[in-house]
Every structure is written in structure tokens, then in C-alpha cells.
Design a protein around this motif. Structure first.
Motif, mmCIF file in Angstrom:
data_model
loop_
_atom_site.group_PDB
_atom_site.id
_atom_site.type_symbol
_atom_site.label_atom_id
_atom_site.label_comp_id
_atom_site.label_asym_id
_atom_site.label_seq_id
_atom_site.Cartn_x
_atom_site.Cartn_y
_atom_site.Cartn_z
ATOM 1 N N VAL A 1 0.935 -1.185 0.068
ATOM 2 C CA VAL A 1 -0.095 -0.076 0.111
ATOM 3 C C VAL A 1 0.860 1.265 -0.134
ATOM 4 O O VAL A 1 1.750 1.347 0.863
ATOM 5 C CB VAL A 1 -1.006 0.177 1.198
ATOM 6 N N ALA B 1 1.287 5.369 0.371
ATOM 7 C CA ALA B 1 0.456 6.444 1.125
ATOM 8 C C ALA B 1 1.296 7.723 0.735
ATOM 9 O O ALA B 1 2.619 7.664 0.648
ATOM 10 C CB ALA B 1 0.477 6.382 2.695
ATOM 11 N N GLU C 1 -2.982 5.885 4.263
ATOM 12 C CA GLU C 1 -3.015 4.547 4.128
ATOM 13 C C GLU C 1 -4.533 4.087 4.968
ATOM 14 O O GLU C 1 -5.082 3.210 4.587
ATOM 15 C CB GLU C 1 -2.043 3.759 4.499
ATOM 16 N N THR C 2 -4.674 4.786 5.875
ATOM 17 C CA THR C 2 -5.844 4.303 6.651
ATOM 18 C C THR C 2 -7.111 4.870 6.270
ATOM 19 O O THR C 2 -8.156 4.138 6.481
ATOM 20 C CB THR C 2 -5.575 4.901 8.250
ATOM 21 N N ILE D 1 -5.991 -3.280 4.409
ATOM 22 C CA ILE D 1 -5.142 -3.531 5.414
ATOM 23 C C ILE D 1 -5.323 -4.528 6.414
ATOM 24 O O ILE D 1 -4.821 -5.543 6.575
ATOM 25 C CB ILE D 1 -4.373 -2.322 5.754
ATOM 26 N N VAL E 1 3.485 -0.805 3.979
ATOM 27 C CA VAL E 1 3.069 0.320 3.778
ATOM 28 C C VAL E 1 4.217 1.143 3.318
ATOM 29 O O VAL E 1 5.155 1.247 4.064
ATOM 30 C CB VAL E 1 2.247 0.823 4.879
ATOM 31 N N VAL F 1 -0.499 1.969 11.470
ATOM 32 C CA VAL F 1 -0.507 0.712 10.699
ATOM 33 C C VAL F 1 -0.298 -0.702 11.687
ATOM 34 O O VAL F 1 -0.840 -1.511 11.188
ATOM 35 C CB VAL F 1 0.662 0.800 9.605
#
Length: 461
Positions: free
Chosen positions: A39, A41, A47-48, A55, A67, A100
Motif C-alpha cells: 500500500v 501513501a 493508508e488508513t 490492510i 505500507v 499501521v
């Protein structure tokens, strides 16, 4: 780029809910083929917001997750008098690592530390960082990055870096919107740019995502009460990421190979020259076993009329003849057709024709179409045309079965995984059988809503 501010009123989540509801009408994103997730970002918290549920789901399934955070997000509060960029970078590095971990405890975080707001000026470094994490890539590897049309220059730059890194690696590429939920509307033409996929989130996925979002303290809470320290993710904007699903845009990859022309008849005539069975269909246990699995996957015991595309020397054709009243078998090359005709000379229910698909197509309607080890010979454009022809030729309640070798072959325009990804996009159809091995994919598609074998036989409602 679109001009917007996090302080704008934005499009209310209720507007999106009215359109998507429970994401009905958007194709489902299935992760059962996921073997590794990378992933990207642009900034800590992307990412969240965009892929936190994915994830969490991948981590919970034991899938390795990495990430890649391209910047520290130090430009998030340019008017702050209490936090300079250095202090913000320090906070956001800590926050993203904690977030994460909350999503997937075993996930890795790679901090690239390129300058926030200037990713477009560092494309090679961004792409190189993503490429390092992708490694060889290959089937089952997913690369997920910010959406190129999200309206933020860093998000567009991250998307371009991800697309560049994905080329030639055989990975599945998806992009996630963040700010587009804020500044755009459901009728905006940007949403017609790609195939939308929805991932329904389990309660545990949502819990982990909510916890991770709360850990991005410098974004969801004010830095202080002073002007310029306001929260970036305010309540109305944050509501877009409290849904029971996440939406991704599937991006076509392997553009170089996808633009290659279909293999022509001369290729196959030369391939068969002096060799009646160049793939060892008659002698390899691998081929015998795969044929048996293909026939066993057919959801009905008997079919009225079958169409076999790319029949070669007729080994699978013989098995189909035992299950179908008639079989129309076609191939692009004459040499294997001669062998197939001789093999099945005593079966008048089987007919053979030399056709170049998709411009030439057999007449009639079929309740079974077999698309085995042939899809990767087509260009991406012609594959879509072939699948459209298949859909139009299927009788009501018809079945499309597909089976393809998964390992890349330099001469072929596409891979088997790319073929089956396109099959998964066939409008109006759903996958009812999936058999996945390292070497091949075997799937059955039927018109939606489809019923299982047990349902057909009255074993379940």
C-alpha cells in the motif's frame, strides 16, 4: 489539479450513501487471490483513510503487508505557529507507525521521507521506493495507491509512481480516493474513468480502521486552540471513512503487453509444423488432470450445445462430447484441426471449424462455452471483444468455463491472471466456481443471480 480546502463544506456523506448505499451495483473486490499487499501513501494517514480496511483484512488473513509512506506530511499545517515542519514530521512518523500496527500488527512500514507537497518533482525516487518493495511482483501481488484523479498533486504523483513501478511486474493495481469524496459529486465524470470495486468490511476491520484513524492525532485533533492549528480531518470529511465498505478503482496494468497485437494464425501453423502435439496434451499427466478438473467443474451433468474456443487437437473436445448433445469446436490453425477431426471422426455430434476470433464467430446459441488456454493469445482489446461475443452467444442460464496457465510466456500478449481479471469484469455475470493453483486458474461464470449446484438439486434454498 482541483482547487479545494479541507475547510470547505464539501459533499456530505449522505449524498454518497444515497448513491452507493451498501455499494450495490459496484463490483466486489475479492481478496482470496491476494498473496502480498503493498500500500502506497502520499502522506501519513492516507493508508488508513483509503485502505485501512483492506490492510486489516489482509493482515487478519496472514497476508504479508507493506505500507510505503512517501512523505512525512510535514506541510499539513502551513499556518501553524506552534508546530514547525520538523516537529510535524516527527509526530506523523510516530502516528503512521502506530496506526499501521493497529491495522495489521505484522505489517511493515517504509518511510521514504520525500518532501511533502513536491512529490511531482521526485518521480524517480518515489517509483524506485515502491519498486523495491514490490520486488519481482507476480500473480497475487497487489499494489494499492492514491487515486490519480483525487485532486491532490501529491496523490496524483504517487499514483503515477505506482503505475510506473507496476509495469512489467504482473501485479494487480488499485487506487483509492480520499479527497474526491470531499470535492466531487456522484455525477462527476471522473467516476467513469475506471472500474470501481467495493470491499465490504467486517466489524473487526472497521474497529481496527477506527482505532488506527484515532492514532493520527495531529490530523483528527487540533494541534492547539490557535488559528492555523485546526484539525485537518474534520467530522464531515471523516464520515466518508466510517462506511461499512471501501471503494477502490481497478487500474489496467501491463500496458506494454496489453497493447500488443493478438497472435496470428501463422504463429500457430508454424508452432504445429512437424509436431502433432507440441504441448503434449496426449501424454502429460498435468494436462490429463486439468481436463478432468475442468469437466468436473461444470455445474450441470448434461448440456444441449457447447462451443469450445481453441480446441487444438481435440483432447478436451472428446470429454465434452460425452456431456453435450452437440459440440462446435473452433481453432485458428488447420493442422491441429486435422488431428482433432481424425480423433472424433466417429462422433457426428461434434463439428470443427477454422475461425479467426473475434471477427469470425460460429452461429447459434450455446448453453456451455469453454474458453480454455486461449485467452492470453489475444490483445487486451480483442479479449474484451471475444468475451462480449461469448456473453451474446450464451443461452439463458448458460455457463462459461475458463481455464488458463498462470506463468508468463514472453510471446503471449497477456497472462492467464490478466485474462481471468477481465472475465471477472464481464457485466451481468458472477463467478460460481473458482479453482486456483500455482500453475493455472479454473473458473466458471454464470448469469447473475446464479444458483449453486446444491440449490439446483434442492439441497439448500
Amino acid at each position: 489539479m482541483v482547487s479545494f480546502s479541507h475547510t470547505d463544506a464539501g459533499t456530505a456523506e449522505t449524498v454518497w450513501t444515497a448513491v452507493h448505499g451498501d455499494a450495490a451495483g459496484v463490483q466486489a473486490l475479492r481478496i482470496d487471490g491476494l498473496r502480498r499487499l503493498v500500500v502506497v501513501a502520499s502522506h501519513p494517514d492516507d493508508e488508513t483513510l483509503g485502505a485501512g480496511g483492506l490492510i486489516a483484512r489482509a493482515g487478519g488473513a496472514g497476508v504479508p503487508v507493506t505500507v510505503v509512506v512517501l512523505t512525512n506530511g510535514e506541510a499539513s499545517h502551513p499556518r501553524s505557529r506552534t508546530h514547525d515542519p520538523g516537529r510535524l514530521a516527527e509526530l506523523r512518523r510516530i502516528e503512521v507507525t502506530a496506526a499501521v500496527t493497529a491495522l495489521a500488527p505484522t505489517a511493515l512500514v517504509r518511510l521514504v521521507e520525500l518532501p511533502d507537497g513536491s512529490l511531482a518533482e521526485r518521480p524517480e525516487e518515489a517509483s524506485r521506493a515502491i519498486s523495491v518493495e514490490l520486488g519481482a511482483g507476480g500473480p497475487g501481488t497487489w499494489l494499492v495507491a492514491p487515486w490519480s484523479l483525487d485532486g491532490h498533486p501529491d496523490h496524483a504523483a504517487a499514483a503515477e509512481a505506482a503505475r510506473h513501478a507496476a509495469r512489467g511486474r504482473g501485479v494487480s493495481l488499485f487506487e483509492y480516493p480520499i479527497w474526491a469524496w470531499h470535492w466531487s459529486t456522484p455525477g462527476d465524470p471522473i467516476w467513469s474513468d475506471g472500474v470501481l470495486r467495493t470491499l465490504d468490511l467486517a466489524p473487526e476491520d472497521r474497529r481496527r480502521k477506527s482505532r488506527a484513524m484515532a492514532l493520527h492525532i495531529s490530523q483528527v485533533q487540533p494541534l492547539s486552540e490557535l488559528p492555523g492549528d485546526e484539525a485537518i480531518i474534520q467530522a464531515a470529511f471523516g464520515a466518508h471513512f466510517e462506511r461499512e465498505y471501501e471503494i477502490f478503482i481497478e487500474i489496467e496494468t501491463e500496458k506494454e503487453s496489453g497493447n500488443r497485437a493478438s497472435l496470428a494464425g501463422d504463429f500457430f501453423e508454424e508452432f504445429y509444423a512437424g509436431n502433432r502435439d507440441p504441448w503434449s496434451f496426449e501424454t502429460r499427466w498435468y494436462e490429463e488432470r486439468k481436463r478432468s478438473l475442468t469437466l468436473s467443474a461444470l455445474p450441470r451433468k448434461r448440456y444441449r450445445a457447447a462451443l469450445e474456443l481453441g480446441c487444438s487437437i481435440g483432447m478436451l473436445t472428446a470429454g465434452l462430447a460425452d456431456r453435450c448433445d452437440t459440440v462446435a469446436a473452433v481453432d485458428i490453425a488447420e493442422q491441429p484441426l486435422q488431428v482433432a477431426r481424425a480423433r472424433l471422426v466417429s462422433r457426428p455430434s461434434v463439428t470443427f471449424a477454422r475461425l479467426t476470433l473475434p471477427t469470425e464467430w460460429p452461429e447459434g446459441s450455446f448453453d456451455l462455452i469453454v474458453f480454455s488456454e486461449v485467452g492470453y493469445y489475444f490483445s487486451a482489446e480483442e479479449l474484451r471483444a471475444v468475451l462480449g461475443r461469448c456473453r451474446d452467444s450464451l443461452a439463458a442460464g448458460g455457463v462459461l468455463v475458463a481455464c488458463h496457465w498462470r506463468h508468463p510466456v514472453p510471446e503471449y500478449p497477456l497472462t492467464g491472471d490478466q485474462v481471468h481479471a477481465e472475465l471477472g469484469r464481464l457485466a451481468g455475470f458472477e463467478r460460481t466456481v473458482e479453482h486456483r493453483e500455482r500453475d493455472f486458474l479454473l473458473e466458471v461464470f454464470e448469469a447473475a443471480p446464479a444458483r449453486s449446484v446444491a440449490q439446483h438439486e434442492g439441497l439448500v434454498p
